[in-house]
Scaffold this active site. Structure first.
Site: not given
Length: 288
Positions: A140, A164, A230, A233, A256, A265
């Site tokens: 990012r 994040k 982006h 990415r 993610h 996940y």
């Protein structure tokens, strides 16, 4: 009390006691203007379902419908607190899921053209390392800007990235990225910030400065000034997925937490990620 009058009182309360922005209040007013103007106590789930169905038949997008229902839920909560109603007319009603629009991406040829080495000046070396990380590792913009000198191991071709939620992950580097980073480190100013990417005078490079430099680079190499970080990415993910078909590996390489809103996940060991990366990514496959 009729529904329209109750909505007006709610908006007035928001305006005075919570100092909501005029644009927000206007949006709420527009969203709820089409509610049936019946006694508020009679407003129930069937009225709300017909209200949303009518909006959908008129072409309202899923995102707009979700916004309308959000406004109605906020109003209904206020109405229950005031004891105007004893029930929740929105209970059990879900907004339709909005499809996510993927950002524009670059072809492999365009990405490779964008990453052609510059004139070897310190600024060009710095920028080359930036583009290699954005496309070669799928970082990012904020992650690249936030890299510190101690986060990157050029020899091992690894970068410790803070994404994040302040979560860290290890991102593999392509050979061109490792070479570009070393070339930049050879001429990087020694004074000033410990940020990996800095200005010639030493302060850390801002995200806005990186965006501007990429636009300038794209204009020179592709004749397109609309390229933004982006897109690199997204190109990383697209090209890697096309080459490997390993969606879960791409998920982890991007940082993610979830494969989708409905899938759990799944953690993969780093060796598996590195193998998929080296096998599939256009920059990782280059032998030179």
């Amino acid at each position: 009390m009729n529904t329209a009058r109750a909505v007006a009182q709610w908006l007035n309360q928001l305006s005075h006691s919570q100092a909501r922005a005029t644009t927000t209040l206007n949006a709420y007013a527009r969203d709820l203007a089409s509610l049936p103007d019946i006694p508020l106590a009679k407003l129930d789930g069937e009225h709300v379902r017909r209200w949303t169905h009518r909006a959908r038949s008129q072409g309202l997008s899923p995102a707009s419908l979700a916004r309308r229902l959000s406004a109605l839920r906020s109003f209904a909560k206020y109405a229950r607190q005031r004891e105007w109603i004893s029930h929740d007319p929105c209970a059990g009603i879900r907004a339709p899921k909005a499809g996510r629009k993927l950002p524009d991406t670059l072809s492999v040829d365009d990405a490779q053209a964008l990453l052609q080495a510059g004139d070897g000046s310190p600024i060009e070396r710095r920028d080359q390392a930036l583009w290699e990380l954005l496309y070669g590792s799928g970082l990012r913009l904020s992650e690249v800007a936030g890299l510190r000198l101690g986060d990157v191991d050029v020899t091992q071709r690894l970068a410790r990235v803070t994404g994040k939620g302040n979560k860290t992950r290890m991102a593999p580097l392509t050979r061109p990225a490792a070479r570009a980073l070393q070339a930049w480190l050879d001429v990087r100013p020694s004074a000033g910030s410990d940020a990996m990417f800095c200005t010639p005078r030493g302060p850390a490079l801002s995200t806005r400065q990186i965006q501007r430099r990429l636009k300038q680079r794209a204009l020179r190499t592709l004749g397109n000034q609309a390229v933004h970080p982006h897109q690199l990415r997204h190109a990383f993910a697209t090209h890697l997925l096309e080459g490997s078909g390993d969606l879960r590996a791409v998920q982890e390489l991007l940082g993610h937490a979830h494969l989708s809103t409905t899938q759990v996940y799944t953690h993969l060991d780093f060796d598996h990620l590195a193998q998929a990366y080296d096998h599939a990514h256009p920059r990782a496959r280059r032998k030179s």
